[in-house]
Design a protein around this motif. Structure first.
Motif, short mmCIF file in Angstrom:
data_model
loop_
_atom_site.label_atom_id
_atom_site.label_comp_id
_atom_site.label_asym_id
_atom_site.label_seq_id
_atom_site.Cartn_x
_atom_site.Cartn_y
_atom_site.Cartn_z
N HIS A 1 21.33 32.73 -19.23
CA HIS A 1 22.20 32.33 -20.22
C HIS A 1 22.11 33.41 -21.37
O HIS A 1 21.64 34.31 -21.17
CB HIS A 1 21.86 30.83 -20.95
N CYS B 1 27.11 29.63 -25.46
CA CYS B 1 26.77 30.67 -24.17
C CYS B 1 27.55 31.79 -23.89
O CYS B 1 28.77 31.44 -23.84
CB CYS B 1 26.21 29.72 -23.09
N GLU C 1 27.14 33.86 -21.13
CA GLU C 1 26.85 34.41 -19.83
C GLU C 1 27.24 33.45 -18.85
O GLU C 1 26.94 32.14 -19.11
CB GLU C 1 25.27 34.75 -19.76
N LEU C 2 28.21 33.89 -18.06
CA LEU C 2 28.82 32.80 -17.14
C LEU C 2 27.50 32.23 -16.30
O LEU C 2 26.76 32.96 -15.45
CB LEU C 2 29.68 33.39 -16.19
N CYS C 3 27.16 30.97 -16.50
CA CYS C 3 25.99 30.25 -15.98
C CYS C 3 26.09 29.26 -15.08
O CYS C 3 25.28 28.67 -14.45
CB CYS C 3 25.10 29.95 -17.16
N HIS D 1 29.78 26.10 -17.77
CA HIS D 1 29.39 27.22 -18.92
C HIS D 1 30.08 27.03 -20.22
O HIS D 1 29.47 27.39 -21.44
CB HIS D 1 29.57 28.51 -18.35
N MET E 1 28.81 24.72 -23.12
CA MET E 1 27.60 25.12 -23.66
C MET E 1 27.45 25.54 -25.15
O MET E 1 27.37 26.81 -25.38
CB MET E 1 26.82 26.12 -22.52
CU1 CUA Z 1 24.72 29.20 -20.37
CU2 CUA Z 1 26.89 30.19 -19.92
#
Ligand code: CUA
Length: 297
Positions: free
Chosen positions: A202, A237, A239-241, A245, A248
């Protein structure tokens, strides 16, 4: 013959200098119109415009990071202006006038040297300022006033507070399905952030901090920030998680040290005491084929 006639009357041959001037004027008008429209449509104030799209920073690093951003854009605009100018000049000055081939220039040593050395100089200058500011922004504080352990997991955050000054026992906070998790930050105190992930990568991002850092499983990333302006700020967040996502999110609340300590006491009263581990990725299970028991282990 006035230049106005040149623009409208295409049957009469125009003198090249008049046509060129007309085109340059028209290009200038379009460029000015575009700049004015951008400023008006984006509703920018003078101070907002000077930050070039950056939010107003709320930490002791903000001025430094903002001027790095402005400096990089200034360099880009200068290079862009020269390049656009040369392109337009070449288009206008060397437009086709007949069938002869124009003189071809190659192996011109001064020009080749110039466009080899100049980019190296530009990159070196950008590198110098980036490294200089990065080393300040990421500087370790051996005696932070406050500490928070940030745990990222699919798809929420848990914040665990412990106190280097021993003003309270460790407590934690985590969001519910209805409310976003809140990160409380004492104003004017240096806060140590330890970033931990329970599953995938993340990234902890508070736009008003002008700062983001990856949250990597199996590793503790640390940074220090001193917030200077009280208020509520968005956290994300970046970061593509995974599938949620974009959900988040969290809220940062910069408060006075007294309010911070009161909130810690409040978390203690709610029984949210101890060192949190966060959650494993079971909050949202998009794969319905996995048995319930397996998913909640
Ligand atoms: Cu955790 Cu995007």
């Amino acid at each position: 013959m006035s230049s106005g006639e040149v623009a409208t009357d295409r049957t009469r041959p125009a003198r090249p200098d008049q046509t060129r001037r007309g085109r340059v004027l028209r290009t200038q008008r379009i460029a000015l119109g575009a700049v004015a429209a951008t400023l008006v449509l984006s509703g920018c104030s003078g101070a907002d415009a000077r930050r070039l799209g950056f939010p107003r920073g709320i930490t002791t690093d903000s001025d430094r990071v903002t001027s790095l951003w402005q400096g990089a854009w200034t360099a880009a605009f200068i290079v862009g202006g020269i390049v656009w100018g040369l392109i337009i000049w070449a288009i206008v000055a060397y437009r086709r006038r007949g069938n002869e081939m124009p003189a071809q220039t190659r192996y011109n040593m001064p020009i080749e040297a110039l466009y080899t050395i100049l980019p190296v100089v530009i990159v070196a200058v950008l590198f110098f300022y980036t490294v200089r500011d990065q080393s300040v922004v990421l500087k370790k504080d051996p005696t932070p006033d406050a500490h928070v352990k940030v745990i990222g997991y699919k798809f929420a955050w848990t914040f665990g507070y412990s106190d280097p000054q021993n003003r309270f026992q460790p407590v934690y906070d985590t969001g519910t399905n209805e409310t976003l998790p809140e990160l409380w930050v004492p104003q004017g105190e240096s806060m140590e952030y330890t970033l931990i992930s329970n599953d995938v990568i993340h990234a902890f991002w508070v736009p008003a901090f002008l700062f983001k850092m990856d949250v990597v499983p199996g590793r503790e990333n640390t940074f220090y920030k001193t917030a200077t302006t009280t208020g509520s700020y968005a956290g994300r967040c970046s970061e593509l998680c995974g599938i949620n996502h974009s959900h988040m999110l969290f809220t940062v609340r910069v408060v006075t040290p007294e309010q911070y300590l009161a909130h810690m006491a409040d978390l203690r009263r709610r029984g949210q005491v101890g060192d949190p581990q966060g959650h494993l990725s079971q909050e949202y299970n998009p794969n319905r084929n996995i048995a319930e028991g397996q998913a909640s282990q």
